[in-house]
Design an enzyme around this catalytic site. Sequence first.
Site, PDB file in Angstrom:
ATOM      1  N   GLN A 141     -23.493   9.740   4.572  1.00 27.67           N
ATOM      2  CA  GLN A 141     -22.886   8.493   4.138  1.00 27.67           C
ATOM      3  C   GLN A 141     -21.465   8.309   4.327  1.00 27.67           C
ATOM      4  O   GLN A 141     -20.827   7.388   4.638  1.00 27.67           O
ATOM      5  CB  GLN A 141     -23.107   8.306   2.384  1.00 27.67           C
ATOM      6  CG  GLN A 141     -22.958   6.895   2.038  1.00 27.67           C
ATOM      7  CD  GLN A 141     -23.468   6.740   0.523  1.00 27.67           C
ATOM      8  OE1 GLN A 141     -24.163   7.694   0.250  1.00 27.67           O
ATOM      9  NE2 GLN A 141     -23.009   5.799  -0.001  1.00 27.67           N
ATOM     10  N   ARG A 176     -25.081  12.537   0.948  1.00 32.93           N
ATOM     11  CA  ARG A 176     -23.639  11.959   0.740  1.00 32.93           C
ATOM     12  C   ARG A 176     -22.749  12.342   1.980  1.00 32.93           C
ATOM     13  O   ARG A 176     -21.773  11.470   2.519  1.00 32.93           O
ATOM     14  CB  ARG A 176     -22.801  12.990  -0.287  1.00 32.93           C
ATOM     15  CG  ARG A 176     -23.897  12.951  -1.525  1.00 32.93           C
ATOM     16  CD  ARG A 176     -23.681  11.186  -2.322  1.00 32.93           C
ATOM     17  NE  ARG A 176     -24.413  11.035  -3.435  1.00 32.93           N
ATOM     18  CZ  ARG A 176     -24.696   9.932  -3.839  1.00 32.93           C
ATOM     19  NH1 ARG A 176     -24.448   8.732  -3.270  1.00 32.93           N
ATOM     20  NH2 ARG A 176     -25.278   9.807  -4.804  1.00 32.93           N
ATOM     21  N   GLU A 184     -32.456   5.736 -10.956  1.00 35.11           N
ATOM     22  CA  GLU A 184     -32.274   4.538 -11.113  1.00 35.11           C
ATOM     23  C   GLU A 184     -33.608   3.853 -11.647  1.00 35.11           C
ATOM     24  O   GLU A 184     -34.515   4.705 -11.805  1.00 35.11           O
ATOM     25  CB  GLU A 184     -32.219   3.764  -9.748  1.00 35.11           C
ATOM     26  CG  GLU A 184     -30.987   4.245  -8.955  1.00 35.11           C
ATOM     27  CD  GLU A 184     -30.508   3.384  -7.788  1.00 35.11           C
ATOM     28  OE1 GLU A 184     -31.080   2.375  -7.694  1.00 35.11           O
ATOM     29  OE2 GLU A 184     -30.004   3.930  -6.661  1.00 35.11           O
ATOM     30  N   ASP A 221     -30.956  -2.164  -2.871  1.00 32.91           N
ATOM     31  CA  ASP A 221     -30.433  -1.134  -3.861  1.00 32.91           C
ATOM     32  C   ASP A 221     -29.239  -1.765  -4.246  1.00 32.91           C
ATOM     33  O   ASP A 221     -28.355  -2.368  -3.414  1.00 32.91           O
ATOM     34  CB  ASP A 221     -30.342  -0.051  -3.228  1.00 32.91           C
ATOM     35  CG  ASP A 221     -30.188   1.189  -3.893  1.00 32.91           C
ATOM     36  OD1 ASP A 221     -30.680   1.114  -5.318  1.00 32.91           O
ATOM     37  OD2 ASP A 221     -29.655   2.128  -3.842  1.00 32.91           O
ATOM     38  N   ASP A 234     -33.169   7.226  -5.621  1.00 32.87           N
ATOM     39  CA  ASP A 234     -32.601   6.718  -4.292  1.00 32.87           C
ATOM     40  C   ASP A 234     -32.069   8.086  -3.601  1.00 32.87           C
ATOM     41  O   ASP A 234     -30.891   8.269  -3.693  1.00 32.87           O
ATOM     42  CB  ASP A 234     -31.662   5.748  -4.545  1.00 32.87           C
ATOM     43  CG  ASP A 234     -31.191   5.259  -3.233  1.00 32.87           C
ATOM     44  OD1 ASP A 234     -31.796   5.157  -2.136  1.00 32.87           O
ATOM     45  OD2 ASP A 234     -29.665   4.830  -3.194  1.00 32.87           O
ATOM     46  N   THR A 243     -37.034   7.012  -0.741  1.00 37.05           N
ATOM     47  CA  THR A 243     -36.698   6.633  -2.128  1.00 37.05           C
ATOM     48  C   THR A 243     -38.166   6.722  -2.756  1.00 37.05           C
ATOM     49  O   THR A 243     -39.041   6.282  -2.383  1.00 37.05           O
ATOM     50  CB  THR A 243     -36.352   5.177  -2.298  1.00 37.05           C
ATOM     51  OG1 THR A 243     -35.291   4.933  -1.532  1.00 37.05           O
ATOM     52  CG2 THR A 243     -36.219   4.635  -3.429  1.00 37.05           C
ATOM     53  N   GLU A 276     -30.252   9.814  -7.006  1.00 35.94           N
ATOM     54  CA  GLU A 276     -29.535   8.795  -7.528  1.00 35.94           C
ATOM     55  C   GLU A 276     -30.775   8.169  -8.545  1.00 35.94           C
ATOM     56  O   GLU A 276     -31.683   7.844  -8.339  1.00 35.94           O
ATOM     57  CB  GLU A 276     -29.125   7.629  -6.891  1.00 35.94           C
ATOM     58  CG  GLU A 276     -28.025   7.917  -5.928  1.00 35.94           C
ATOM     59  CD  GLU A 276     -27.188   6.577  -5.273  1.00 35.94           C
ATOM     60  OE1 GLU A 276     -27.702   5.758  -5.309  1.00 35.94           O
ATOM     61  OE2 GLU A 276     -25.776   6.879  -5.033  1.00 35.94           O
ATOM     62  N   GLU A 278     -21.666  13.226  -8.742  1.00 35.25           N
ATOM     63  CA  GLU A 278     -21.007  12.885 -10.364  1.00 35.25           C
ATOM     64  C   GLU A 278     -21.111  14.414 -10.930  1.00 35.25           C
ATOM     65  O   GLU A 278     -20.050  14.689 -11.585  1.00 35.25           O
ATOM     66  CB  GLU A 278     -21.390  11.828 -11.178  1.00 35.25           C
ATOM     67  CG  GLU A 278     -21.255  10.466 -10.401  1.00 35.25           C
ATOM     68  CD  GLU A 278     -22.086   9.389 -11.014  1.00 35.25           C
ATOM     69  OE1 GLU A 278     -21.502   8.667 -12.117  1.00 35.25           O
ATOM     70  OE2 GLU A 278     -23.309   9.315 -10.732  1.00 35.25           O
ATOM     71  N   LYS A 331     -29.552   6.685   3.387  1.00 35.83           N
ATOM     72  CA  LYS A 331     -30.371   6.315   2.343  1.00 35.83           C
ATOM     73  C   LYS A 331     -31.814   5.994   2.750  1.00 35.83           C
ATOM     74  O   LYS A 331     -32.572   5.435   1.969  1.00 35.83           O
ATOM     75  CB  LYS A 331     -29.716   5.009   1.699  1.00 35.83           C
ATOM     76  CG  LYS A 331     -28.471   5.034   1.090  1.00 35.83           C
ATOM     77  CD  LYS A 331     -28.453   5.797  -0.366  1.00 35.83           C
ATOM     78  CE  LYS A 331     -27.115   5.171  -0.994  1.00 35.83           C
ATOM     79  NZ  LYS A 331     -27.180   5.634  -2.197  1.00 35.83           N
ATOM     80  N   HIS A 389     -20.981   5.113 -13.254  1.00 36.68           N
ATOM     81  CA  HIS A 389     -21.364   5.322 -11.956  1.00 36.68           C
ATOM     82  C   HIS A 389     -20.500   4.931 -10.799  1.00 36.68           C
ATOM     83  O   HIS A 389     -19.579   5.929 -10.139  1.00 36.68           O
ATOM     84  CB  HIS A 389     -22.765   5.106 -11.328  1.00 36.68           C
ATOM     85  CG  HIS A 389     -22.994   5.487  -9.743  1.00 36.68           C
ATOM     86  ND1 HIS A 389     -23.215   6.788  -9.402  1.00 36.68           N
ATOM     87  CD2 HIS A 389     -23.216   4.753  -8.812  1.00 36.68           C
ATOM     88  CE1 HIS A 389     -23.212   6.637  -8.214  1.00 36.68           C
ATOM     89  NE2 HIS A 389     -23.240   5.566  -7.894  1.00 36.68           N
TER      90      HIS A 389
END
Lengths: 411, 411
Positions: free
Chosen positions: A236, A233, A199, A124, A229, A253, A197, A359, A249, A131
């Site tokens: 992480q 948070r 992607e 990834d 993904d 996915t 996420e 975000e 993560k 971002h």
Amino acid sequence: MSELMKSWVESANSPETPFPLNNLPYGVFSTSDTAPRCGVAIGDQILDVSALEANGLLSFGGSLSGSSWNAFMALGQDSWARLRQELTTLLEDGAPNRSVVEAHLVPQSHATLHMPFEVIEYTDFYAGRHHATNVGTMFRGAENALPPNWLHIPIGYNGRASSVVVSGTEITRPCGQLKGPDDDAPRFGPSQRFDIELEMGAIIGQPSSGPISVDTAFANIFGYVLLNDWSARDIQAWEYQPLGPFQAKATATTISPWIVTAAALEPFRASTPAREKELLPYLRDTGPMLYDINLEVGLTPDGGRETIVARTNYKEMYYSAAQQLAHHTSCGCPMRVGDLLGSGTISGPEKDNRGSFLEISWGGKEPITLETGEQRSFIEDGDILSLNGAAMGDGYRIGFGPCDGRILPTA
Amino acid sequence: MSELMKSWVESANSPETPFPLNNLPYGVFSTSDTAPRCGVAIGDQILDVSALEANGLLSFGGSLSGSSWNAFMALGQDSWARLRQELTTLLEDGAPNRSVVEAHLVPQSHATLHMPFEVIEYTDFYAGRHHATNVGTMFRGAENALPPNWLHIPIGYNGRASSVVVSGTEITRPCGQLKGPDDDAPRFGPSQRFDIELEMGAIIGQPSSGPISVDTAFANIFGYVLLNDWSARDIQAWEYQPLGPFQAKATATTISPWIVTAAALEPFRASTPAREKELLPYLRDTGPMLYDINLEVGLTPDGGRETIVARTNYKEMYYSAAQQLAHHTSCGCPMRVGDLLGSGTISGPEKDNRGSFLEISWGGKEPITLETGEQRSFIEDGDILSLNGAAMGDGYRIGFGPCDGRILPTA
């Protein structure tokens, strides 16, 4: 921009279908009568190419007879072009073999879709500038938003191939070590900041055993999928220093079920943005290697209706998948057929272009209001998160099919 | 401590052999006449277990007939125990079937060794406290040496399975982006700080689909190998923020050719050290799950003789492989048969116990002098780096075979 190619499969000629003859994406499907097998989407149907290879209408050394596209990808670029040409001939308006082929169409409504390929390894990236700037601003302030290496390296990390699942797979909210900034010690519990996420995933269709150029890298990419993904948070934030994201993560996915080939996307090639710092020669652009693909994220709360929470475009990426792959091989790292590269989160410049809730809600400080009136900072149990994407042609679109996942509470 | 089990294979009774009857490690070998196949080391011989399964002396559903041990591992713990018992019966002193079995012994000197299993995914940890303290002291000072999460989490990152190779494979010095602290911009070139990491690798022999306990994790580990995680320190220094090491670690990881089973190591179980911070319940020790295994690193310069540059022991680890695996699954990450977990660099408390040149030469500031009189801060072209390891029994040893790699200059 090329025009719609007409097919005798009527539903493939609608400007609304994601799967006109121009697309011909590759998937794996089963029905109540058949085990998982290779198929090609056309309009609202699936062409059973394993059956066509069994009866001799297609001949690719048996590679269409398995339950993944890996064996076919391994045949290489000439075979990729030949299959696309032969499928076009079989399915185009006025094709002579129509009745033979028609017998091997299966309505998509009768089919279950499976992983279209076996993911060998999953990498990834973090190659969307908006971002990276948004996240960096939140964590380090606007002056230090981009790490010093970011404009030189398509930053990436190895993900977990075993956790890649196809659209529709339910996702259980993960547990992990959580520690707030004021806590003395971590505790173990369900993630409270579970996120998406948005992607694109690039699928490697040819192996390499040493460093390869950006041009070779581009040629080795078989096709693309939408990719979500899922990211915890809070897990992480506590785990990622110094060696990067790991359990945050690795829950899942999700990818869309149809591999849209690089060939189908060819009319939609787009350039990376202007370079603020000149790239080292091994990474330099040699032509437009991104694609103009509209992307959006929808959230459907349990029992409610969908709100589109973000709209963006794949051409917002700072680095193309070809550049990412060239970098990936730069130390001699071997690549294999079926490797998957996530682009990194694709955000745009505006507030409604943001491809993650981190975000969208600015770290949870600015919850958004859904059309149902509910608020969201991060994902709640029961929410369905949906990615959608399409390249827009003249009277047609190249779609990917859904990339959905519903969140189940921690078991 | 158990005693030597005597075998009718005389060379297996020497106190010097790494492969007495107590060991019975699993590998894959070929000869000038035979393709790669499963074998078991005994003294200076290899027992061709694929031939024994073909003639009915062993019966494990054909799982011994491939060119890796993955299919056998997948059979599970009862089969693991049964094969070990049956091999012991066939090879012990006074065994009745000696002449039948003897026909399937191949001298190790006639065999080429291959990867003993297919590495499905590879995860590397950072779970040696002396190593983490040394590295942290160099980069952040002694007060901040251990990251805040280190005493709570077995920190890990996903590595690259495609780059794992068997002992003896030559390693080409990698290129990558390099940027000194005073350089304005990075350049691309051969790594000048290419290094080893002395580790043990744990091989997952049973799958799991959600969080598992430390006890289940311990039971799911099939065996162990020596592991050298080749590391380009200069590539790593520039790339690793914010998402961790990537190309710095993806050139190659070398493993020893014989899987030493958990069963063979059972008499050598050792405890993790005292806990400075209490671990969360899902990570707590439930018994001794490390092993007392002497480890050393040798460096042989081109045309010269070997210098042992480090001696340490696997029981120096702060977290066991079982704890690492339990943590790895804590977010729901699925594990598969053939996954490989690197322990992290194993250093001891003293200067001559350091398992990487980064530590040995203290970041290049204190080069060591080899027995040939040459100096080394990091690895030079032509150097052969060798890991060795053995658990020491009463009159016998459990060895792993070599874990060697010679460095070729950048192509």
